[in-house]
Scaffold this motif. Structure first.
Motif, PDB file in Angstrom:
ATOM      1  N   ASP A  12       0.857  -1.197   0.000  1.00 40.81           N
ATOM      2  CA  ASP A  12       0.000   0.000   0.000  1.00 40.81           C
ATOM      3  C   ASP A  12       0.885   1.237   0.000  1.00 40.81           C
ATOM      4  OD1 ASP A  12      -1.941   1.902   0.231  1.00 40.81           O
ATOM      5  OD2 ASP A  12      -2.800   1.155   2.108  1.00 40.81           O
ATOM      6  N   GLU A  13       1.422   1.564  -1.155  1.00 43.52           N
ATOM      7  CA  GLU A  13       2.360   2.684  -1.243  1.00 43.52           C
ATOM      8  C   GLU A  13       1.661   4.036  -1.099  1.00 43.52           C
ATOM      9  OE1 GLU A  13       4.756   2.428  -4.702  1.00 43.52           O
ATOM     10  OE2 GLU A  13       5.484   0.388  -4.268  1.00 43.52           O
ATOM     11  N   ARG A  14       0.386   4.105  -1.429  1.00 44.94           N
ATOM     12  CA  ARG A  14      -0.351   5.375  -1.309  1.00 44.94           C
ATOM     13  C   ARG A  14      -0.424   5.819   0.151  1.00 44.94           C
ATOM     14  NH1 ARG A  14      -5.982   6.138  -0.528  1.00 44.94           N
ATOM     15  NH2 ARG A  14      -6.679   8.262  -1.037  1.00 44.94           N
ATOM     16  N   THR A  15      -0.854   4.936   1.027  1.00 47.86           N
ATOM     17  CA  THR A  15      -0.944   5.280   2.438  1.00 47.86           C
ATOM     18  C   THR A  15       0.434   5.527   3.026  1.00 47.86           C
ATOM     19  OG1 THR A  15      -2.938   3.920   2.656  1.00 47.86           O
ATOM     20  CG2 THR A  15      -1.798   4.539   4.682  1.00 47.86           C
TER      21      THR A  15
END
Length: 239
Positions: free
Chosen positions: A191-194
């Protein structure tokens, strides 16, 4: 990728705030004693209080586990007598963050105390002021910039702690997962966005703290301390 969980942000601020508040009294006392004393014992105490700065956080976390774990003497006593468990709780996270961050406050406060003009302290003693009265009415007001810088550094360090907090409090979602731990977990889960959002928040806060400290240092360098010394000299003579 689901909805962003705000709990790690909330918990990180809660842990950092509590650990900083709990560091104030012991930190001020330690800084005062170190700045007013000399000798080999003081050097040893100074080294021990500074040790968490250079120790790997996981090593510090291991020591805390040995001292506070459920199988330790203190851990068993707290659990049996009061039903209190430290490890894998938010209390453990606060203690870990406090142990990691308090040396930064102590060093900053010690430097601020050591920079106070001794003539002001001698004048206060000649006027019959007690040492505790001098500490609160003279030393604290004169060194407020250094103390504020120390508080900001301690808060920022506690906010970003990873190793010691993970060792003592673990990584329990919705319970002990701080921002630093959440970043690691997000990367492990893809989950690179978070992770990027949390990294941006941490970076902004760190820059804000450093900017604030630099501004205070510049003000002190422009004669703010000398002005404060003259002001307090007048106050002392008038009491």
């Amino acid at each position: 990728m689901g909805q962003i969980d705000l709990f790690p942000i909330y918990l990180s601020f809660k842990v950092a705030l509590l650990s900083t508040v709990f560091s104030l009294i012991p930190g001020l006392l330690a800084a005062y004693l170190l700045s007013r004393s000399e000798g080999k014992a003081v050097d040893v105490a100074d080294a021990l209080l500074t040790l968490p700065i250079v120790l790997p956080p996981t090593v510090l976390g291991y020591y805390l586990l040995v001292i506070l774990g459920r199988q330790s003497v203190l851990g068993r006593f707290l659990e049996q007598q009061f039903g209190v468990t430290i490890v894998f709780t938010q209390t453990g996270a606060v203690i870990a963050a406090m142990c990691v961050s308090i040396p930064f406050f102590i060093q900053s406060a010690r430097t601020a105390f050591a920079g106070i003009d001794e003539s002001l302290l001698h004048a206060a003693r000649l006027l019959g002021r007690t040492e505790w009265n001098i500490f609160f009415s003279v030393m604290i007001p004169l060194s407020w910039r250094g103390l504020t810088s120390g508080v900001m550094l301690a808060f920022a360090r506690a906010l970003g702690d990873f190793g010691a907090t993970l060792m003592v409090a673990g990584s329990i979602p919705g319970k002990t997962e701080t921002m630093s731990i959440a970043i690691y977990n997000c990367l492990m889960n893809g989950d690179e966005r978070t992770a990027g959002l949390l990294v941006a928040i941490m970076t902004f806060l760190s820059l804000a703290v450093l900017y604030g400290i630099k501004r205070m240092e510049k003000k002190m360098g422009r004669g703010g301390s000398r002005h404060a010394s003259r002001k307090h000299q007048k106050n002392i003579s008038g009491i």
